[in-house]
Scaffold this motif. Sequence first.
Motif, mmCIF file in Angstrom:
data_model
loop_
_atom_site.group_PDB
_atom_site.id
_atom_site.type_symbol
_atom_site.label_atom_id
_atom_site.label_comp_id
_atom_site.label_asym_id
_atom_site.label_seq_id
_atom_site.Cartn_x
_atom_site.Cartn_y
_atom_site.Cartn_z
ATOM 1 N N ILE A 14 19.508 6.300 47.833
ATOM 2 C CA ILE A 14 20.705 6.507 47.010
ATOM 3 C C ILE A 14 20.938 7.990 46.766
ATOM 4 N N MET A 15 19.871 8.697 46.413
ATOM 5 C CA MET A 15 20.001 10.131 46.168
ATOM 6 C C MET A 15 20.356 10.872 47.459
ATOM 7 N N GLY A 16 19.881 10.370 48.596
ATOM 8 C CA GLY A 16 20.256 10.950 49.883
ATOM 9 C C GLY A 16 21.747 10.858 50.116
ATOM 10 N N LEU A 17 22.335 9.741 49.733
ATOM 11 C CA LEU A 17 23.788 9.580 49.870
ATOM 12 C C LEU A 17 24.531 10.559 48.966
ATOM 13 N N ILE A 18 24.090 10.657 47.739
ATOM 14 C CA ILE A 18 24.766 11.521 46.771
ATOM 15 C C ILE A 18 24.627 12.991 47.165
ATOM 16 N N ILE A 19 23.417 13.418 47.459
ATOM 17 C CA ILE A 19 23.179 14.826 47.784
ATOM 18 C C ILE A 19 23.883 15.219 49.079
ATOM 19 N N ASN A 20 23.688 14.434 50.116
ATOM 20 C CA ASN A 20 24.302 14.781 51.404
ATOM 21 C C ASN A 20 25.815 14.628 51.376
ATOM 22 N N GLY A 21 26.302 13.652 50.638
ATOM 23 C CA GLY A 21 27.750 13.530 50.466
ATOM 24 C C GLY A 21 28.319 14.749 49.757
ATOM 25 N N GLY A 22 27.642 15.193 48.715
ATOM 26 C CA GLY A 22 28.074 16.392 47.994
ATOM 27 C C GLY A 22 28.029 17.631 48.869
ATOM 28 N N ASN A 23 26.974 17.756 49.658
ATOM 29 C CA ASN A 23 26.873 18.905 50.572
ATOM 30 C C ASN A 23 27.994 18.887 51.611
ATOM 31 N N ALA A 24 28.308 17.709 52.114
ATOM 32 C CA ALA A 24 29.387 17.595 53.105
ATOM 33 C C ALA A 24 30.725 17.986 52.496
ATOM 34 N N LYS A 25 30.971 17.532 51.285
ATOM 35 C CA LYS A 25 32.232 17.866 50.631
ATOM 36 C C LYS A 25 32.316 19.366 50.366
ATOM 37 N N SER A 26 31.217 19.961 49.908
ATOM 38 C CA SER A 26 31.205 21.405 49.644
ATOM 39 C C SER A 26 31.444 22.206 50.927
ATOM 40 N N SER A 27 30.770 21.829 51.996
ATOM 41 C CA SER A 27 30.969 22.533 53.270
ATOM 42 C C SER A 27 32.397 22.372 53.770
ATOM 43 N N SER A 28 32.971 21.218 53.555
ATOM 44 C CA SER A 28 34.363 20.986 53.966
ATOM 45 C C SER A 28 35.313 21.882 53.191
ATOM 46 N N MET A 29 35.075 22.024 51.890
ATOM 47 C CA MET A 29 35.911 22.904 51.076
ATOM 48 C C MET A 29 35.744 24.352 51.525
ATOM 49 N N GLU A 30 34.517 24.748 51.838
ATOM 50 C CA GLU A 30 34.275 26.099 52.331
ATOM 51 C C GLU A 30 34.988 26.329 53.663
ATOM 52 N N ALA A 31 35.080 25.303 54.486
ATOM 53 C CA ALA A 31 35.805 25.412 55.754
ATOM 54 C C ALA A 31 37.286 25.682 55.503
ATOM 55 N N ILE A 32 37.860 24.982 54.551
ATOM 56 C CA ILE A 32 39.270 25.186 54.216
ATOM 57 C C ILE A 32 39.479 26.602 53.691
ATOM 58 N N GLN A 33 38.590 27.050 52.806
ATOM 59 C CA GLN A 33 38.722 28.399 52.247
ATOM 60 C C GLN A 33 38.601 29.469 53.340
ATOM 61 N N ALA A 34 37.698 29.265 54.283
ATOM 62 C CA ALA A 34 37.542 30.219 55.392
ATOM 63 C C ALA A 34 38.798 30.243 56.258
ATOM 64 N N ALA A 35 39.335 29.072 56.547
ATOM 65 C CA ALA A 35 40.551 28.995 57.368
ATOM 66 C C ALA A 35 41.722 29.654 56.658
ATOM 67 N N LYS A 36 41.786 29.484 55.367
ATOM 68 C CA LYS A 36 42.849 30.096 54.563
ATOM 69 C C LYS A 36 42.822 31.612 54.701
ATOM 70 N N LYS A 37 41.609 32.175 54.876
ATOM 71 C CA LYS A 37 41.451 33.616 55.047
ATOM 72 C C LYS A 37 41.565 34.039 56.515
ATOM 73 N N GLY A 38 41.761 33.065 57.400
ATOM 74 C CA GLY A 38 41.872 33.372 58.822
ATOM 75 C C GLY A 38 40.533 33.458 59.538
#
Length: 111
Positions: free
Chosen positions: A10-34
């Motif tokens: 269960i904690m694996g789902l929560i932690i890895n899900g959170g990490n995936a969401k954070s990395s996805s947001m960082e991808a959007i922020q990086a793309a926004k900066k070009g």
Amino acid sequence: MAEEQNLEAIMGLIINGGNAKSSSMEAIQAAKKGDFETAAAKLKEADAALSEAHNSQTGMLTKEASGDHIEVTLLTVHSQDHLMNAITFRDLAGEVVDVYRKMAGLEVHTY
């Protein structure tokens, strides 16, 4: 022991899900900066985290299918919800990165 293994999955789902969401947001922020190289790397990080989460989920499903029933708690439901939101967010992040690439006049990739 089984309860401890369930909690670990269960904690694996929560932690890895959170990490995936954070990395996805960082991808959007990086793309926004070009910075499309970083955006692509962050999307790959998100995919790796989702793969880890999927492994935890598959273990839980395999146990359930073999007759080793898992008690469904609020934490179990929360972990599944967390994972599904992360998957959705990752999918949308790939699309947003593509939009930024297109706006920059670059070739669109399917992430």
